[in-house]
Design an enzyme around this catalytic site. Structure first.
Site, mmCIF file in Angstrom:
data_model
loop_
_atom_site.group_PDB
_atom_site.id
_atom_site.type_symbol
_atom_site.label_atom_id
_atom_site.label_comp_id
_atom_site.label_asym_id
_atom_site.label_seq_id
_atom_site.Cartn_x
_atom_site.Cartn_y
_atom_site.Cartn_z
ATOM 1 N N HIS A 12 -32.707 42.337 40.914
ATOM 2 C CA HIS A 12 -32.773 40.942 41.339
ATOM 3 C C HIS A 12 -33.556 40.815 42.659
ATOM 4 C CE1 HIS A 12 -31.375 36.873 42.271
ATOM 5 N NE2 HIS A 12 -31.104 37.341 43.472
ATOM 6 N N ASP A 69 -30.748 45.489 54.572
ATOM 7 C CA ASP A 69 -29.290 45.522 54.567
ATOM 8 C C ASP A 69 -28.809 44.143 55.008
ATOM 9 O OD1 ASP A 69 -26.978 46.937 53.926
ATOM 10 O OD2 ASP A 69 -26.579 47.455 56.011
HETATM 11 P P1 IMP Z 1 -26.708 44.297 50.515
HETATM 12 O O1 IMP Z 1 -26.993 44.934 51.818
HETATM 13 O O2 IMP Z 1 -27.756 43.297 50.119
HETATM 14 O O3 IMP Z 1 -26.362 45.256 49.447
HETATM 15 O O4 IMP Z 1 -25.422 43.384 50.733
HETATM 16 C C1 IMP Z 1 -24.163 43.867 51.164
HETATM 17 C C2 IMP Z 1 -23.076 42.926 50.656
HETATM 18 O O5 IMP Z 1 -23.256 41.643 51.284
HETATM 19 C C3 IMP Z 1 -23.142 42.674 49.161
HETATM 20 O O6 IMP Z 1 -22.320 43.508 48.462
HETATM 21 C C4 IMP Z 1 -22.677 41.244 49.043
HETATM 22 O O7 IMP Z 1 -21.282 41.239 48.895
HETATM 23 C C5 IMP Z 1 -23.040 40.604 50.354
HETATM 24 N N1 IMP Z 1 -24.254 39.794 50.224
HETATM 25 C C6 IMP Z 1 -25.542 40.194 50.435
HETATM 26 N N2 IMP Z 1 -26.394 39.184 50.250
HETATM 27 C C7 IMP Z 1 -25.618 38.125 49.893
HETATM 28 C C8 IMP Z 1 -25.931 36.784 49.552
HETATM 29 O O8 IMP Z 1 -27.086 36.349 49.526
HETATM 30 N N3 IMP Z 1 -24.876 35.998 49.261
HETATM 31 C C9 IMP Z 1 -23.584 36.422 49.264
HETATM 32 N N4 IMP Z 1 -23.245 37.663 49.555
HETATM 33 C C10 IMP Z 1 -24.257 38.512 49.877
#
Ligand code: IMP
Length: 192
Positions: A12, A69
């Protein structure tokens, strides 16, 4: 067309960034590179985690790359879940559990202020560059909406009445923390 690796297994996110950079870069995900290992996210801050991931892939392929991140920072919780957003309710937990934990901890708390932050670490020709995007908003009292992912149903960005999970995806993706960080990255890449 120049190529760059995005250190992610998330299709995505890859598609979102490919569409933003499509006129200037071919963006390859880790699967495209035949790299299937998970990169550990063991650091204490979002930028250190983004750096860990981009450095790991830069060293492995000796090729320009970037990693991101993201975290949700809730003011009344001292910035938590922050860097622990993905596993706030425990290792292997699902988004539902993470959201419930935040709502539970904010029961009876008036200050609902929060922000989403995305950090992107880019390794380009042997040098690291960091880009940040953030969106301020507030945490709801219960879940609203079915779209999006993660904490979207409990976050209403400032200036809107709908949660991220109630908004059309195109609106969230154009205004989100990740979109803002990616736009800064895209501007930098196009001029370098
Ligand atoms: P990552 O670093 O993008 O993997 O995000 C870490 C965590 O933050 C994910 O597991 C989500 O739970 C949350 N997260 C990241 N981006 C979003 C977003 O756009 N909306 C809601 N939760 C998010």
């Amino acid at each position: 067309m120049k190529e760059i690796i995005f250190a992610t297994h998330n299709k995505h996110k890859l598609q979102e960034i490919q569409s933003i950079l499509k006129d200037s870069f071919t963006v390859l995900g880790l699967e495209d590179m035949g790299y299937y290992e998970e990169i550990p996210e063991t650091a204490q801050t979002l930028s250190e985690n983004a750096s860990l991931k981009s450095q790991c892939i830069y060293k492995h392929f000796s090729s320009n790359c970037f990693a991101d991140d993201t975290g949700l920072e809730v003011a009344a919780l001292g910035g938590k879940p922050g860097v622990y957003s993905a596993r706030y309710a425990g290792e292997d937990c699902i988004a539902e559990h993470n959201m419930m934990k935040v709502l539970e901890e904010l029961k009876g708390v008036d200050n609902r202020k929060a922000r989403f932050v995305t950090i992107i670490s880019l390794w380009l020709n042997g040098q690291e560059h960091l880009f940040e995007g953030s969106v301020s908003g507030s945490i709801t009292h219960e879940k609203h909406g079915e779209k999006g992912f993660g904490y979207d149903p409990i976050f209403i960005p400032d200036g809107y009445e709908q949660s991220f999970a109630e908004m059309p995806a195109a609106l969230k993706n154009a205004t989100s923390h990740r979109a803002l960080a990616v736009k800064k990255l895209a501007k930098f890449l196009v001029s370098h």
